[in-house]
Enzyme design. Structure first.
Site, mmCIF file in Angstrom:
data_model
loop_
_atom_site.group_PDB
_atom_site.id
_atom_site.type_symbol
_atom_site.label_atom_id
_atom_site.label_comp_id
_atom_site.label_asym_id
_atom_site.label_seq_id
_atom_site.Cartn_x
_atom_site.Cartn_y
_atom_site.Cartn_z
ATOM 1 N N GLU A 242 -50.368 -55.158 -20.771
ATOM 2 C CA GLU A 242 -49.630 -55.324 -22.016
ATOM 3 C C GLU A 242 -50.505 -54.905 -23.185
ATOM 4 O O GLU A 242 -51.631 -55.370 -23.321
ATOM 5 C CB GLU A 242 -49.191 -56.785 -22.180
ATOM 6 C CG GLU A 242 -48.703 -57.188 -23.552
ATOM 7 C CD GLU A 242 -47.529 -56.351 -24.049
ATOM 8 O OE1 GLU A 242 -47.579 -55.928 -25.231
ATOM 9 O OE2 GLU A 242 -46.584 -56.099 -23.272
ATOM 10 N N GLN A 243 -49.971 -54.014 -24.049
ATOM 11 C CA GLN A 243 -50.788 -53.494 -25.141
ATOM 12 C C GLN A 243 -51.083 -54.530 -26.219
ATOM 13 O O GLN A 243 -52.109 -54.447 -26.892
ATOM 14 C CB GLN A 243 -50.123 -52.277 -25.763
ATOM 15 C CG GLN A 243 -48.803 -52.538 -26.440
ATOM 16 C CD GLN A 243 -48.239 -51.281 -27.080
ATOM 17 O OE1 GLN A 243 -48.975 -50.356 -27.431
ATOM 18 N NE2 GLN A 243 -46.933 -51.211 -27.218
ATOM 19 N N ARG B 203 -35.690 -65.584 -27.766
ATOM 20 C CA ARG B 203 -36.406 -64.627 -26.904
ATOM 21 C C ARG B 203 -37.864 -65.040 -26.687
ATOM 22 O O ARG B 203 -38.407 -64.912 -25.583
ATOM 23 C CB ARG B 203 -36.347 -63.226 -27.527
ATOM 24 C CG ARG B 203 -37.019 -62.137 -26.719
ATOM 25 C CD ARG B 203 -36.888 -60.793 -27.399
ATOM 26 N NE ARG B 203 -35.517 -60.326 -27.419
ATOM 27 C CZ ARG B 203 -34.959 -59.624 -26.437
ATOM 28 N NH1 ARG B 203 -35.659 -59.305 -25.361
ATOM 29 N NH2 ARG B 203 -33.702 -59.223 -26.535
ATOM 30 N N TYR C 5 -25.500 -68.880 -33.194
ATOM 31 C CA TYR C 5 -25.489 -69.974 -32.216
ATOM 32 C C TYR C 5 -26.814 -70.716 -32.292
ATOM 33 O O TYR C 5 -27.824 -70.172 -32.765
ATOM 34 C CB TYR C 5 -25.246 -69.441 -30.802
ATOM 35 C CG TYR C 5 -26.118 -68.267 -30.394
ATOM 36 C CD1 TYR C 5 -27.424 -68.453 -29.959
ATOM 37 C CD2 TYR C 5 -25.618 -66.968 -30.449
ATOM 38 C CE1 TYR C 5 -28.214 -67.373 -29.584
ATOM 39 C CE2 TYR C 5 -26.397 -65.887 -30.081
ATOM 40 C CZ TYR C 5 -27.690 -66.095 -29.645
ATOM 41 O OH TYR C 5 -28.469 -65.027 -29.290
ATOM 42 N N ASP D 216 -34.987 -52.031 -20.775
ATOM 43 C CA ASP D 216 -34.655 -51.095 -21.856
ATOM 44 C C ASP D 216 -35.298 -49.725 -21.670
ATOM 45 O O ASP D 216 -34.793 -48.733 -22.196
ATOM 46 C CB ASP D 216 -35.085 -51.670 -23.208
ATOM 47 C CG ASP D 216 -34.173 -52.770 -23.693
ATOM 48 O OD1 ASP D 216 -33.068 -52.923 -23.130
ATOM 49 O OD2 ASP D 216 -34.550 -53.494 -24.633
#
Length: 404
Positions: A34-35, A108, A220, A299
């Protein structure tokens, strides 16, 4: 020689971390590169429908996620102009009985944190932060990944490389013939506000979906009900790449004009001073055809518009299918990855197409919008929900069907 069980994952977002957990469940050893030097809580709220939550539960995450999730009782569809309710699509216990898994909303960052914590306590997963994947080369024994860590170039060898590095994937850009994502002339605005700042009706465990002129609004509860996630999606020609450009209240209120939008919706939008915005991009069709022992998920493989609320869901599904294929066909990882791509193409293509179609339906105006609202009211919530059976009732491979 690379370990015969070692898989490299580029990216520690939802797709990459879920893939790491699923691969470890399938008996593989995983390095996640992970960068970012630190995993920070970023992004907006997301909806996790049963097709996604059943995989997360099978990976043993239900108790870890429980303090952060909300279980919405329904999707409350509202007419943006009048402020009146059109229909309620039932969720909650009724949806869990129907599909065998719950429907959740969550921030998230909370989901990513739970996935990262689970990965860090899993023996066969190594999370390497501050490590940016720059290139890769395939060879007879697998694949070598070149990455940059602390201004040094480091090599990592494994039997396969999984690109989970998002819509602007570095790895995707290196594939011959792979076009850049297309701008869809819409911008999404997001913010979080304390639940105490909104009217009581908007604190209820519901997903509110407002359909109005040239825009729609979703909000929400998240953070176990302490915060309200608000997302407004508008037609716009602003197309800067990125997830966190600054926006302000006056700018978004211009998209929700007083003459076209109910005062309740405008009052909600007016609560926060600051917003973040991002331009919406997708691809016409999903990725198909990796290079040797390399593929894409999430994605990076099939960016989609948010109108079906399935970006995270499709990534989670990808992870389960990918891990199952590699676990089954470990002796030939290239064939395993091509089998994964073939298994996922039609479903993710359908999700992309339905997201675009949903966006067109949401964006109707004038007499067409009136006909849409009347049709939704006449159909009723249960029949509207049944139109998503194909999506929510998806079953993962057998090894990811049993809750733990």
């Amino acid at each position: 020689m690379a370990s015969a069980r070692h898989v490299i994952v580029a990216g520690a977002g939802i797709a990459g971390l879920t893939a790491a957990l699923a691969l470890a469940r399938a008996g593989l050893r995983v390095s996640v590169l992970e960068q970012a030097a630190k995993l920070e809580e970023t992004g907006a709220g997301i909806q996790l429908s049963p097709n996604a939550t059943r995989v997360l539960i099978a990976l043993g995450l239900r108790e870890r996620l429980a303090p952060s999730v909300m279980v919405p009782q329904a999707i409350r569809v509202m007419a943006g102009g009048s402020g009146r309710e059109i229909v309620r699509i039932p969720l909650g216990p009724d949806a869990e009985r129907r599909y065998g898994a719950p429907y959740w909303t969550i921030h998230r960052g909370d989901l990513q944190s739970a996935l990262a914590a689970a990965a860090q306590t899993t023996q066969d997963i190594e999370l390497k932060l501050g490590t940016r994947v720059e290139d890769f080369a395939t060879h007879v024994n697998g694949i070598t990944v070149q990455a940059r860590y602390d201004q040094r170039v480091v090599d990592e060898r494994g039997l396969a490389l999984i690109g989970a590095d998002g819509v602007w994937s570095t790895l995707s850009a290196q594939l011959q013939g792979r076009r850049s994502p297309s701008f869809r002339h819409r911008t999404a605005w997001r913010t979080l506000v304390p639940a105490s700042a909104v009217p009581e009706e908007f604190r209820e465990p519901l997903v509110h979906l407002w359909l109005g002129l040239d825009a729609h609004l979703v909000h929400y509860p998240v953070k176990a009900g302490r915060l309200i996630n608000i997302v407004g999606i508008v037609h716009d020609e602003w197309k800067e790449i990125g997830w966190s450009a600054a926006g302000n209240r006056a700018e978004i209120l211009r998209h929700f004009a007083r003459w076209a939008w109910a005062e309740q919706a405008r009052a909600l939008i007016a609560i926060p001073d600051q917003w973040l915005k991002w331009a919406l991009y997708d691809r016409k069709a999903p990725f198909r055809g990796g290079v040797g022992p390399m593929t894409l998920i999430g994605d990076a493989a099939h960016p989609m518009l948010p109108f079906l609320a399935q970006g995270a869901g499709m990534a989670i599904e990808d992870a389960a299918v990918l891990a199952d294929m590699l676990g089954k066909y470990l002796d030939d990882p290239c064939d395993a990855l091509r089998a994964y791509e073939g298994a996922r193409w039609h479903r993710t293509a359908r999700a992309q197409q339905m997201s675009r179609r949903q966006g067109r339906i949401y964006g109707l105006s004038g007499p067409e919008a009136l006909v849409r609202n009347l049709a939704m009211r006449a159909m009723g919530g249960e029949k509207l929900r049944a139109r998503y059976d194909w999506l929510y009732d998806w079953q993962p491979p057998e090894r990811f069907q049993n809750a733990s």
